[in-house]
Design a protein around this motif. Structure first.
Motif, PDB file in Angstrom:
ATOM      1  N   PHE A 242       0.868  -1.171   0.000  1.00 62.09           N
ATOM      2  CA  PHE A 242       0.000   0.000   0.000  1.00 62.09           C
ATOM      3  C   PHE A 242       0.905   1.221   0.000  1.00 62.09           C
ATOM      4  N   GLY A 243       0.517   2.250  -0.727  1.00 63.65           N
ATOM      5  CA  GLY A 243       1.338   3.442  -0.790  1.00 63.65           C
ATOM      6  C   GLY A 243       0.514   4.701  -0.857  1.00 63.65           C
ATOM      7  N   CYS A 244       1.082   5.751  -0.286  1.00 62.28           N
ATOM      8  CA  CYS A 244       0.451   7.063  -0.304  1.00 62.28           C
ATOM      9  C   CYS A 244       1.106   7.885  -1.403  1.00 62.28           C
ATOM     10  N   ASP A 245       0.360   8.142  -2.469  1.00 63.14           N
ATOM     11  CA  ASP A 245       0.872   8.922  -3.588  1.00 63.14           C
ATOM     12  C   ASP A 245       0.611  10.415  -3.427  1.00 63.14           C
ATOM     13  N   ALA A 246       0.086  10.811  -2.288  1.00 58.33           N
ATOM     14  CA  ALA A 246      -0.117  12.241  -2.026  1.00 58.33           C
ATOM     15  C   ALA A 246       1.245  12.908  -1.867  1.00 58.33           C
ATOM     16  N   GLY A 247       1.301  14.164  -2.133  1.00 57.07           N
ATOM     17  CA  GLY A 247       2.565  14.894  -2.060  1.00 57.07           C
ATOM     18  C   GLY A 247       3.046  15.126  -0.633  1.00 57.07           C
ATOM     19  N   PRO A 248       4.230  15.728  -0.507  1.00 64.07           N
ATOM     20  CA  PRO A 248       4.785  16.038   0.813  1.00 64.07           C
ATOM     21  C   PRO A 248       3.808  16.902   1.622  1.00 64.07           C
ATOM     22  N   GLY A 249       3.734  16.618   2.897  1.00 61.75           N
ATOM     23  CA  GLY A 249       2.847  17.361   3.779  1.00 61.75           C
ATOM     24  C   GLY A 249       1.430  16.818   3.844  1.00 61.75           C
TER      25      GLY A 249
END
Length: 109
Positions: free
Chosen positions: A30-37
């Motif tokens: 599983f991965g979070c592809d949202a940007g930094p912050g």
């Protein structure tokens, strides 16, 4: 890559990383592809019952043991991890990101 997900007991009261159920057969990413912050909240469901939740910061990955092509997941960005598999319509109506999908054997985001 994280091999142990950050599990939030305050989000879901029952948080097994793996199950003794015979259909649990694989470790998937599983991965979070949202940007930094930003952060992603994942809730994994089996037969409409929440199995566990994890929260990842933008760019993070976690490997968990689930049933690919059987279990489903909900992912939100910058929102509390949903407790129900049907949470997306209300969040999307408010302009929030929410996705429901069947867990794949590959990468899930």
């Amino acid at each position: 890559m994280l091999t142990l997900a950050l599990l939030f007991a305050q989000t879901l009261p029952y948080l097994p990383v793996a199950s003794s159920s015979p259909e649990v057969t694989a470790q998937v990413t599983f991965g979070c592809d949202a940007g930094p912050g930003h952060s992603c909240g994942f809730a994994i469901f089996s037969a409409n019952q929440a199995r566990f939740a994890l929260r990842l910061d933008g760019g993070q990955r976690a490997v968990v043991r689930v049933s690919p092509n059987v279990d489903r997941y909900v992912v939100v960005i910058d929102e509390p991890t949903p407790l129900r598999a049907d949470a997306c319509p209300a969040l999307v109506a408010k302009g929030k990101f929410c996705k429901v999908a069947v867990v794949s054997a590959g990468y899930n985001n």
